[in-house]
Design a protein around this motif. Structure first.
Motif, PDB file in Angstrom:
ATOM      1  N   LYS A 378      28.335  33.113  37.910  1.00  0.00           N
ATOM      2  CA  LYS A 378      28.101  34.134  36.884  1.00  0.00           C
ATOM      3  C   LYS A 378      29.016  35.343  37.118  1.00  0.00           C
ATOM      4  O   LYS A 378      29.579  35.904  36.175  1.00  0.00           O
ATOM      5  CB  LYS A 378      26.626  34.543  36.911  1.00  0.00           C
ATOM      6  N   ALA A 379      29.178  35.727  38.383  1.00  0.00           N
ATOM      7  CA  ALA A 379      30.048  36.862  38.701  1.00  0.00           C
ATOM      8  C   ALA A 379      31.484  36.560  38.279  1.00  0.00           C
ATOM      9  O   ALA A 379      32.184  37.421  37.724  1.00  0.00           O
ATOM     10  CB  ALA A 379      29.984  37.179  40.192  1.00  0.00           C
ATOM     11  N   ILE A 380      31.915  35.317  38.510  1.00  0.00           N
ATOM     12  CA  ILE A 380      33.282  34.932  38.133  1.00  0.00           C
ATOM     13  C   ILE A 380      33.438  34.919  36.608  1.00  0.00           C
ATOM     14  O   ILE A 380      34.411  35.446  36.063  1.00  0.00           O
ATOM     15  CB  ILE A 380      33.635  33.543  38.731  1.00  0.00           C
ATOM     16  N   GLN A 381      32.444  34.366  35.902  1.00  0.00           N
ATOM     17  CA  GLN A 381      32.514  34.331  34.433  1.00  0.00           C
ATOM     18  C   GLN A 381      32.615  35.738  33.854  1.00  0.00           C
ATOM     19  O   GLN A 381      33.403  35.988  32.929  1.00  0.00           O
ATOM     20  CB  GLN A 381      31.259  33.676  33.846  1.00  0.00           C
ATOM     21  N   ASP A 382      31.784  36.646  34.376  1.00  0.00           N
ATOM     22  CA  ASP A 382      31.802  38.020  33.855  1.00  0.00           C
ATOM     23  C   ASP A 382      33.167  38.664  34.079  1.00  0.00           C
ATOM     24  O   ASP A 382      33.670  39.381  33.221  1.00  0.00           O
ATOM     25  CB  ASP A 382      30.702  38.862  34.514  1.00  0.00           C
ATOM     26  N   ALA A 383      33.768  38.396  35.243  1.00  0.00           N
ATOM     27  CA  ALA A 383      35.080  38.977  35.547  1.00  0.00           C
ATOM     28  C   ALA A 383      36.135  38.435  34.588  1.00  0.00           C
ATOM     29  O   ALA A 383      36.944  39.192  34.044  1.00  0.00           O
ATOM     30  CB  ALA A 383      35.468  38.667  36.991  1.00  0.00           C
ATOM     31  N   ILE A 384      36.118  37.121  34.372  1.00  0.00           N
ATOM     32  CA  ILE A 384      37.094  36.514  33.461  1.00  0.00           C
ATOM     33  C   ILE A 384      37.001  37.193  32.105  1.00  0.00           C
ATOM     34  O   ILE A 384      37.994  37.612  31.515  1.00  0.00           O
ATOM     35  CB  ILE A 384      36.822  35.001  33.290  1.00  0.00           C
ATOM     36  N   GLN A 385      35.765  37.320  31.604  1.00  0.00           N
ATOM     37  CA  GLN A 385      35.593  37.836  30.250  1.00  0.00           C
ATOM     38  C   GLN A 385      35.894  39.327  30.162  1.00  0.00           C
ATOM     39  O   GLN A 385      36.454  39.789  29.169  1.00  0.00           O
ATOM     40  CB  GLN A 385      34.189  37.519  29.765  1.00  0.00           C
ATOM     41  N   ALA A 386      35.546  40.065  31.213  1.00  0.00           N
ATOM     42  CA  ALA A 386      35.834  41.508  31.192  1.00  0.00           C
ATOM     43  C   ALA A 386      37.335  41.728  31.118  1.00  0.00           C
ATOM     44  O   ALA A 386      37.822  42.607  30.406  1.00  0.00           O
ATOM     45  CB  ALA A 386      35.246  42.185  32.426  1.00  0.00           C
ATOM     46  N   ALA A 387      38.104  40.905  31.858  1.00  0.00           N
ATOM     47  CA  ALA A 387      39.562  41.069  31.858  1.00  0.00           C
ATOM     48  C   ALA A 387      40.160  40.592  30.540  1.00  0.00           C
ATOM     49  O   ALA A 387      41.009  41.258  29.956  1.00  0.00           O
ATOM     50  CB  ALA A 387      40.164  40.292  33.025  1.00  0.00           C
ATOM     51  N   LEU A 388      39.708  39.455  30.055  1.00  0.00           N
ATOM     52  CA  LEU A 388      40.318  38.893  28.847  1.00  0.00           C
ATOM     53  C   LEU A 388      40.034  39.725  27.600  1.00  0.00           C
ATOM     54  O   LEU A 388      40.827  39.742  26.665  1.00  0.00           O
ATOM     55  CB  LEU A 388      39.852  37.449  28.624  1.00  0.00           C
ATOM     56  N   THR A 389      38.906  40.440  27.584  1.00  0.00           N
ATOM     57  CA  THR A 389      38.610  41.279  26.431  1.00  0.00           C
ATOM     58  C   THR A 389      39.227  42.664  26.587  1.00  0.00           C
ATOM     59  O   THR A 389      39.063  43.521  25.725  1.00  0.00           O
ATOM     60  CB  THR A 389      37.095  41.446  26.223  1.00  0.00           C
ATOM     61  N   GLY A 390      39.927  42.884  27.722  1.00  0.00           N
ATOM     62  CA  GLY A 390      40.623  44.150  27.907  1.00  0.00           C
ATOM     63  C   GLY A 390      39.710  45.284  28.336  1.00  0.00           C
ATOM     64  O   GLY A 390      40.105  46.444  28.326  1.00  0.00           O
ATOM     65  N   GLN A 391      38.463  44.977  28.727  1.00  0.00           N
ATOM     66  CA  GLN A 391      37.562  46.046  29.156  1.00  0.00           C
ATOM     67  C   GLN A 391      37.883  46.515  30.567  1.00  0.00           C
ATOM     68  O   GLN A 391      37.565  47.631  30.952  1.00  0.00           O
ATOM     69  CB  GLN A 391      36.105  45.577  29.062  1.00  0.00           C
ATOM     70  N   MET A 392      38.484  45.640  31.366  1.00  0.00           N
ATOM     71  CA  MET A 392      38.864  45.986  32.734  1.00  0.00           C
ATOM     72  C   MET A 392      40.205  45.316  33.032  1.00  0.00           C
ATOM     73  O   MET A 392      40.562  44.343  32.386  1.00  0.00           O
ATOM     74  CB  MET A 392      37.827  45.451  33.742  1.00  0.00           C
ATOM     75  N   THR A 393      40.913  45.842  34.043  1.00  0.00           N
ATOM     76  CA  THR A 393      42.113  45.123  34.463  1.00  0.00           C
ATOM     77  C   THR A 393      41.665  43.915  35.283  1.00  0.00           C
ATOM     78  O   THR A 393      40.542  43.882  35.796  1.00  0.00           O
ATOM     79  CB  THR A 393      43.007  46.001  35.344  1.00  0.00           C
ATOM     80  N   SER A 394      42.550  42.932  35.400  1.00  0.00           N
ATOM     81  CA  SER A 394      42.188  41.725  36.161  1.00  0.00           C
ATOM     82  C   SER A 394      41.760  42.102  37.572  1.00  0.00           C
ATOM     83  O   SER A 394      40.788  41.572  38.112  1.00  0.00           O
ATOM     84  CB  SER A 394      43.379  40.770  36.228  1.00  0.00           C
ATOM     85  N   LYS A 395      42.493  43.042  38.164  1.00  0.00           N
ATOM     86  CA  LYS A 395      42.203  43.434  39.540  1.00  0.00           C
ATOM     87  C   LYS A 395      40.797  44.042  39.634  1.00  0.00           C
ATOM     88  O   LYS A 395      39.998  43.640  40.477  1.00  0.00           O
ATOM     89  CB  LYS A 395      43.263  44.449  40.001  1.00  0.00           C
ATOM     90  N   ASP A 396      40.504  45.008  38.748  1.00  0.00           N
ATOM     91  CA  ASP A 396      39.188  45.660  38.794  1.00  0.00           C
ATOM     92  C   ASP A 396      38.063  44.660  38.546  1.00  0.00           C
ATOM     93  O   ASP A 396      37.029  44.683  39.218  1.00  0.00           O
ATOM     94  CB  ASP A 396      39.112  46.769  37.738  1.00  0.00           C
ATOM     95  N   ALA A 397      38.287  43.778  37.561  1.00  0.00           N
ATOM     96  CA  ALA A 397      37.250  42.805  37.220  1.00  0.00           C
ATOM     97  C   ALA A 397      36.970  41.889  38.406  1.00  0.00           C
ATOM     98  O   ALA A 397      35.814  41.626  38.748  1.00  0.00           O
ATOM     99  CB  ALA A 397      37.679  41.986  36.004  1.00  0.00           C
ATOM    100  N   LEU A 398      38.039  41.429  39.054  1.00  0.00           N
ATOM    101  CA  LEU A 398      37.851  40.510  40.188  1.00  0.00           C
ATOM    102  C   LEU A 398      37.312  41.246  41.404  1.00  0.00           C
ATOM    103  O   LEU A 398      36.558  40.685  42.202  1.00  0.00           O
ATOM    104  CB  LEU A 398      39.156  39.774  40.499  1.00  0.00           C
ATOM    105  N   ASP A 399      37.686  42.534  41.556  1.00  0.00           N
ATOM    106  CA  ASP A 399      37.102  43.336  42.642  1.00  0.00           C
ATOM    107  C   ASP A 399      35.585  43.427  42.472  1.00  0.00           C
ATOM    108  O   ASP A 399      34.826  43.267  43.425  1.00  0.00           O
ATOM    109  CB  ASP A 399      37.696  44.750  42.647  1.00  0.00           C
ATOM    110  N   GLN A 400      35.184  43.675  41.219  1.00  0.00           N
ATOM    111  CA  GLN A 400      33.745  43.775  40.958  1.00  0.00           C
ATOM    112  C   GLN A 400      33.055  42.436  41.243  1.00  0.00           C
ATOM    113  O   GLN A 400      31.980  42.396  41.842  1.00  0.00           O
ATOM    114  CB  GLN A 400      33.501  44.188  39.506  1.00  0.00           C
TER     115      GLN A 400
END
Lengths: 410, 300
Positions: A378-400
């Motif tokens: 679930k954590a990985i899915q949320d990161a993928i989607q946060a980055a792809l929708t432009g809400q976070m950078t890939s780095k920030d999303a994966l850090d979270q």
């Protein structure tokens, strides 16, 4: 072949005994098996064949629905009503073995003349292991690879015999193949907010040296950035974020996507639906010579630890394993074994594709194994989607995501 | 005691007996699961302790953990948006249709009956159909909007975080409109016609009649429909499962879907129960509104 031979000998011996009237019906041990297989799939068929052998073991089968497998099994186990044998999805295997709900089969497998762990692909086998011990046997397996439309490759001046090998080549090819006027996207895959999204993304992270334990590694960030490029440049449909693999690949079959990342479960549909020449290539890697990786799907067999008949239950599993060479021929599923050759189907496109999938299987890695896999996923899915929708950078999303996974791993 | 027993045949004891039967039924089927759910939200539950009741008590830890998660407040806000927008949409469209059919043109009752079709359809089927309608590349809705000149490029209803919650709201408004329409039609037909005739003689225009007669006379119907709407929208799960799965990145996630996801996909039953408890509070408020508005009706 040796496995099959000894199984047949054993079966003949037992059949001989029963001919002399020694089969004692009253002493039959009953073994209950649960899986999600329907009547055209392996479990019910193998079980009815097994029952015909009259080995003094009577196997009863119950079909359960995909969504109910884990909750039903947990409830049954915690109230002492568990079946003897169950088939679970491979990322959920560790959940049960780590809590002692599954029987440790290490010794039985070591003594077995039928089951040899060395016959299995390393990925599927690893998904049944916990703490270095065997808690089950892979039932079947699958993985993902790159489907591509050779006709479209030709039309856009790309060499249809040279599918993209690296991520850069994949993005380049997608740019050339994308044709908004003709409703064609370069690539179709799934970044859905469920296990499918993790299933598709994790191999990319792993190829670049990442993994679920270090999901914010440099390589994983680069992988997510590549996905982001594909989505923001509209080389793949924005609906990639909410569409599963089956629907995404459907757009490939109908000619609305030039390439698609999906598994062998699409082959029959594609043979029927796709009105063009297509091929399958190994998943592109970050750069030439990089480590390969792939996703790994499908179910495992396991015996519940509170079974009253562990030896008989294991005999049933041995029988299932002895029939692995029928997996593809009779049921269209890939056996999780490297010692079994997949027979030709007579459909050239399909046969060529299967060779690639078998090759890709060598690099398939299990998700986990970890008892808390759904939370990690679930954590990985949320990161993928946060980055792809432009809400976070890939780095920030994966850090979270890494932060959340760290909390789960403890 | 003897007096009580003899009163069982006729009198107080009989009344108590009559009331206690449904009460026992309610307690067993609704009360106990409710209490169990509340208890679970204060316990540490994992999948292997699901079968036993005696689990470690952790106080408010589940609540604290829940509110420490970054997605909690956005999801609560989504739920509020979903509930308010769905109820408003269903009510406005439903009321307009009810008023429209009230004019009793030929075939009105027949047409009104047809509208019930949407109410009969299972949520998952409705979800699957709206899933196609709202599809970004080939969806019918985009086609219509494009042909009408309202949009230039396709809107990715399901996958754009700015639209995904609204995609589910549109589907839910469609699903609930007919129910609103039917209940409000019943309310409308209960208003005595002579009230309108009298006011017309006094020279009241259409709007004055609507504000001074229709709306006040419909008070209890409207109260009931809004309270029921709150309950139905807080229950709405199928559309989320079928259209967006709560994505992208929780942009269309709401408490009821999240509770399911936590309990049955992440196997975090305690947190799932915790969210359910929070939702119970809202449903309680709705029940009070409902009971109050129908009490008025009974006295009527």
């Amino acid at each position: 072949m040796a496995i099959r031979g000894s199984a047949i000998l054993g079966a003949l011996a037992l059949a001989g005994v029963s001919l002399f009237g020694l089969s004692a019906k009253a002493e039959d041990v009953t073994i209950n098996v649960w899986s999600l297989d329907r009547d055209i799939q392996p479990a019910p068929n193998l079980i009815s064949d097994f029952n015909k052998l009259n080995m003094g073991i009577k196997v009863e089968y119950r079909q359960i629905q995909f969504d109910d497998v884990v909750s039903e099994a947990m409830r049954a186990y915690s109230t002492g009503q568990a079946p003897d044998i169950i088939a679970v999805d491979n990322p959920e295997h560790a959940l049960f073995s780590s809590r002692g709900a599954f029987l440790d089969l290490t010794d039985m497998i070591a003594k077995s003349t039928v089951v040899k762990t060395s016959n299995y692909f390393p990925g599927p086998l690893a998904s049944t292991m916990w703490d270095g011990k065997n808690y089950g046997l892979p039932k079947a397996t699958n993985t993902i690879a790159l489907y591509y439309n050779k006709d479209m490759f030709k039309a856009k001046g790309l060499d249809p015999e040279k599918p993209p090998q690296t991520w850069d080549e994949l993005v380049d090819a997608a740019r050339k193949l994308t044709d908004p006027a003709a409703n064609v996207y370069g690539l179709a895959f799934s970044a859905k907010a469920n296990e499918e999204g993790t299933f598709q993304f994790l191999p990319w992270a792993q190829m670049a040296g990442g993994g679920y334990e270090h999901i914010n590694s440099e390589g994983a960030v680069k992988a997510l950035d590549t996905w982001k490029t594909i989505i923001t440049e509209k080389l793949a449909s924005p609906d990639t974020l909410t569409r599963g693999q089956w629907d995404s690949t459907g757009t490939f079959n109908s000619g609305n996507a030039a390439m698609a990342i999906s598994g062998p479960w699409e082959l029959d549909r594609m043979v029927n639906e796709a009105k063009f020449d297509w091929g399958v290539a190994l998943l592109p890697v970050p750069e030439v010579g990089a480590e390969r990786s792939s996703a790994m799907g499908d179910f495992n067999w396991a015996i519940f630890s509170n079974t009253e008949h562990p030896a008989e239950a294991f005999k049933v599993l041995e029988y299932f394993a002895s029939q692995d060479d029928r997996m593809f021929k009779d049921f269209g599923q890939l056996p999780a074994r490297s010692d079994i050759a997949i027979p030709e189907t007579g459909v050239p496109l399909k046969d060529a594709a299967l060779k690639v999938f078998i090759e890709q299987l060598k690099f398939a890695k299990p998700r986990g194994p970890h008892p808390e896999w759904p939370k990690i996923s679930k954590a990985i899915q949320d990161a993928i989607q946060a980055a792809l929708t432009g809400q976070m950078t890939s780095k920030d999303a994966l850090d979270q995501a890494a932060e959340k996974i760290k909390a789960v791993l403890g | 005691m003897k007096r009580f027993l003899s009163s069982m045949i006729d009198g107080r004891g009989f009344d108590i007996g009559l009331v206690s039967l449904p009460l026992a039924f309610l307690l067993a089927l609704s009360g106990l699961p409710l209490l169990y759910n509340i208890a679970m939200s204060f316990q540490e539950v994992d999948m292997f302790s699901l079968g036993s009741f005696w689990r470690p008590f952790v106080g408010f830890k589940n609540y604290r953990d829940l509110f420490a998660q970054p997605e909690t407040w956005p999801i609560l806000a989504n739920t509020a948006t979903f509930v308010v927008a769905s109820i408003a949409g269903q009510f406005l469209v439903g009321f307009s249709l009810a008023l429209f059919f009230w004019t009793n043109f030929p075939g009105a009752s027949w047409l009104r009956g047809l509208f019930l079709v949407s109410w009969v359809m299972p949520g998952l089927v409705v979800g699957a159909i709206w899933n196609w309608i709202l599809s970004g590349d080939f969806g019918v809705l985009n086609f219509i909007l494009r042909e009408a000149g309202l949009i230039d490029g396709n809107i990715f209803w399901r996958s754009d975080p700015a639209f995904s919650l609204w995609a589910v709201i549109i589907a839910n408004v469609w699903l609930g409109t007919s129910f609103n329409m039917i209940l409000l039609s019943v309310g409308l037909s209960a208003i005595p016609r002579d009230l309108y005739e009298a006011s017309e003689l006094d020279g009241a225009n259409v709007w004055q009649r609507f504000w001074t007669i229709t709306l006040p006379m419909m008070r209890s119907s409207i109260g009931a429909i809004i309270a029921l709407g709150l309950i139905f929208t807080l229950q709405q799960f199928d559309l989320f499962a079928a259209i967006t799965s709560g994505g992208p990145n929780n942009a269309s996630n709401v408490t009821q879907y999240w509770a399911w996801d936590l309990s049955f996909r992440q196997y975090d039953f305690a947190k799932g129960a915790t969210i359910s408890v929070i939702m119970i509070v809202f449903v309680m408020i709705a029940s009070v509104v409902y009971v109050r508005s129908t009490r008025h009706e009974v006295r009527g």
